[in-house]
Motif scaffolding. Structure first.
Motif, PDB file in Angstrom:
ATOM      1  N   ASP A 128      -0.659  -2.842  -6.162  1.00  0.00           N
ATOM      2  CA  ASP A 128      -1.778  -1.897  -6.155  1.00  0.00           C
ATOM      3  C   ASP A 128      -3.022  -2.633  -6.634  1.00  0.00           C
ATOM      4  O   ASP A 128      -3.139  -2.968  -7.816  1.00  0.00           O
ATOM      5  CB  ASP A 128      -1.465  -0.706  -7.062  1.00  0.00           C
ATOM      6  N   ASP A 168      -8.715   2.384 -11.509  1.00  0.00           N
ATOM      7  CA  ASP A 168      -8.605   3.760 -11.991  1.00  0.00           C
ATOM      8  C   ASP A 168      -9.966   4.370 -12.307  1.00  0.00           C
ATOM      9  O   ASP A 168     -10.049   5.480 -12.834  1.00  0.00           O
ATOM     10  CB  ASP A 168      -7.673   3.843 -13.208  1.00  0.00           C
ATOM     11  N   LYS A 198     -12.054   5.044  -9.944  1.00  0.00           N
ATOM     12  CA  LYS A 198     -12.356   5.845  -8.769  1.00  0.00           C
ATOM     13  C   LYS A 198     -11.186   6.769  -8.481  1.00  0.00           C
ATOM     14  O   LYS A 198     -10.050   6.475  -8.830  1.00  0.00           O
ATOM     15  CB  LYS A 198     -12.620   4.941  -7.556  1.00  0.00           C
ATOM     16  N   GLY A 217      -6.091  -1.442  -6.540  1.00  0.00           N
ATOM     17  CA  GLY A 217      -7.168  -0.487  -6.746  1.00  0.00           C
ATOM     18  C   GLY A 217      -7.658  -0.459  -8.186  1.00  0.00           C
ATOM     19  O   GLY A 217      -7.269  -1.258  -9.035  1.00  0.00           O
ATOM     20  N   LEU A 256      -3.552   3.783 -13.290  1.00  0.00           N
ATOM     21  CA  LEU A 256      -2.959   3.873 -11.957  1.00  0.00           C
ATOM     22  C   LEU A 256      -1.455   4.096 -12.014  1.00  0.00           C
ATOM     23  O   LEU A 256      -0.850   4.482 -11.011  1.00  0.00           O
ATOM     24  CB  LEU A 256      -3.262   2.603 -11.151  1.00  0.00           C
ATOM     25  N   ARG A 312       0.173   7.188 -10.586  1.00  0.00           N
ATOM     26  CA  ARG A 312       0.372   7.375  -9.151  1.00  0.00           C
ATOM     27  C   ARG A 312       1.823   7.113  -8.726  1.00  0.00           C
ATOM     28  O   ARG A 312       2.163   7.283  -7.564  1.00  0.00           O
ATOM     29  CB  ARG A 312      -0.553   6.442  -8.364  1.00  0.00           C
ATOM     30  N   ASN A 363      -7.199  -0.772 -14.453  1.00  0.00           N
ATOM     31  CA  ASN A 363      -6.082  -0.298 -13.636  1.00  0.00           C
ATOM     32  C   ASN A 363      -4.988   0.461 -14.370  1.00  0.00           C
ATOM     33  O   ASN A 363      -4.088   1.014 -13.733  1.00  0.00           O
ATOM     34  CB  ASN A 363      -5.436  -1.488 -12.918  1.00  0.00           C
ATOM     35  N   GLN A 387      -0.833   9.092  -3.514  1.00  0.00           N
ATOM     36  CA  GLN A 387       0.154   8.622  -4.470  1.00  0.00           C
ATOM     37  C   GLN A 387       1.145   7.675  -3.793  1.00  0.00           C
ATOM     38  O   GLN A 387       1.323   7.699  -2.583  1.00  0.00           O
ATOM     39  CB  GLN A 387       0.919   9.802  -5.065  1.00  0.00           C
ATOM     40  N   SER A 429       0.854  -1.186   0.000  1.00  0.00           N
ATOM     41  CA  SER A 429       0.000   0.000   0.000  1.00  0.00           C
ATOM     42  C   SER A 429       0.892   1.239   0.000  1.00  0.00           C
ATOM     43  O   SER A 429       2.065   1.160   0.413  1.00  0.00           O
ATOM     44  CB  SER A 429      -0.910   0.018   1.232  1.00  0.00           C
ATOM     45  N   CYS A 486      -8.207   8.242  -6.657  1.00  0.00           N
ATOM     46  CA  CYS A 486      -7.219   7.718  -5.709  1.00  0.00           C
ATOM     47  C   CYS A 486      -6.370   8.892  -5.224  1.00  0.00           C
ATOM     48  O   CYS A 486      -5.399   9.271  -5.890  1.00  0.00           O
ATOM     49  CB  CYS A 486      -6.348   6.652  -6.360  1.00  0.00           C
TER      50      CYS A 486
END
Length: 323
Positions: free
Chosen positions: A97, A101, A103, A99, A133, A136, A130, A108, A75, A105
């Motif tokens: 990662d 893309d 939503k 997560g 992402l 980030r 993703n 970073q 994380s 984020c």
């Protein structure tokens, strides 16, 4: 190089330079875990290094230095409270990662603590959208610009736009590696899952700057130091074209439907190969390596369908909340 005596204890000890060589040799000799297992650390087990840390103060320092040469983070928060020594010790950062893309984020992945970083590996969740992402991971830009190697696993939609983001964020790259299920077809301009009539070679290697999808080559052209690209991609049987009996079209991601429809025309195929040979590309590019791994198409598309279903469910929940 000779032994020296500790002035306080009178005991003979090896020079630090020799101890460092011993620890480095040991770090290479112990068993590393499978690097192709995404979203898991491939470092040796800590239990393999711990005995060195208990042997002496000098060995403890050197063993920790070798252990943290690769830092595994699950994380962004894992990068915020690292030891000050990591700025010198860590050369490779392995981030997971999970997560999406789709939503926002706000946090970073900050590279600020890793001043000597040379390689970044990022593992995404293949069931999530993703690709964006990657934006980030370019903070601060000074450190990102010094990276020499980038390795990305399970990018959901590897379009040329992402190659452009990589060129902008990591201008110092020398080696670029991808491992994913889909690849870009420069004929129909979309991502596809490769299929063939029979099993292709496990590995295809191109030299002298050829072998990239046409649009990848253009977007990566600003990377003046990039010399090696490795693309690992999944495939299944059930297609109409074969790579096992020759590769005169210099396959570089074209989908089965486009090859079947267009490559029967030998003039078009020759022109297409020439375009791939002469397209603008990274000036130092020497080697493009493709690795093909067999995977059932149903498994890939079930994951994509699940991803779309989750996205729709999330939008419905947001609409209910707004109502």
């Amino acid at each position: 190089m000779t032994e020296v005596a500790n002035p306080r204890t009178g005991k003979v000890q090896l020079p630090t330079e020799l101890l460092r060589e011993v620890v480095q040799y040991y770090a290479q000799a112990v068993e590393w875990r499978e690097p192709e297992n995404p979203r898991h650390s491939y470092k040796p087990r800590w239990s393999d290094f711990e005995p060195l840390t208990l042997a002496s103060k000098a060995l403890r320092q050197l063993a920790l230095e070798a252990w943290f040469e690769v830092y595994y983070a699950q994380s962004p928060g894992d990068l915020l409270h690292v030891w000050p020594e990591f700025s010198v010790w860590t050369r490779e950062l392995h981030c997971v990662d999970l997560g999406t893309d789709l939503k926002i984020c706000p946090v970073q992945w900050s590279l600020r603590a890793f001043r000597r970083l040379r390689k970044l590996r990022v593992d995404f969740d293949p069931a999530q959208s993703n690709a964006m992402l990657l934006m980030r991971f370019d903070h601060p830009r000074l450190i990102a610009s010094r990276l020499q190697e980038l390795e990305v696993h399970d990018m959901s939609w590897p379009s040329p736009m992402i190659m452009g983001l990589i060129s902008d964020a990591f201008p110092g790259l020398r080696v670029l590696k991808f491992s994913q299920d889909l690849i870009w077809c420069s004929l129909c301009n979309t991502c596809c899952f490769p299929t063939f009539i029979d099993h292709p070679p496990h590995e295809i290697v191109y030299e002298k700057g050829v072998g990239l999808p046409l649009h990848y080559a253009r977007y990566l052209a600003p990377l003046v130091h990039l010399h090696t690209i490795c693309i690992t991609v999944s495939y299944d049987l059930g297609g109409l074209m074969s790579l096992s009996d020759g590769n005169d079209a210099k396959w570089s991601g074209e989908c089965d439907a486009c090859m079947d429809m267009m490559f029967f025309d030998e003039d078009f195929k020759a022109q297409w190969v020439e375009r791939k040979r002469t397209v603008e590309k990274p000036p130092a590019l020497k080697c493009v390596q493709w690795r093909l791994r067999h995977k059932r198409a149903e498994d890939v598309f079930e994951g994509l369908a699940e991803d779309l279903a989750n996205d729709d469910a999330g939008e419905d929940e947001e609409e209910e909340d707004e109502g």
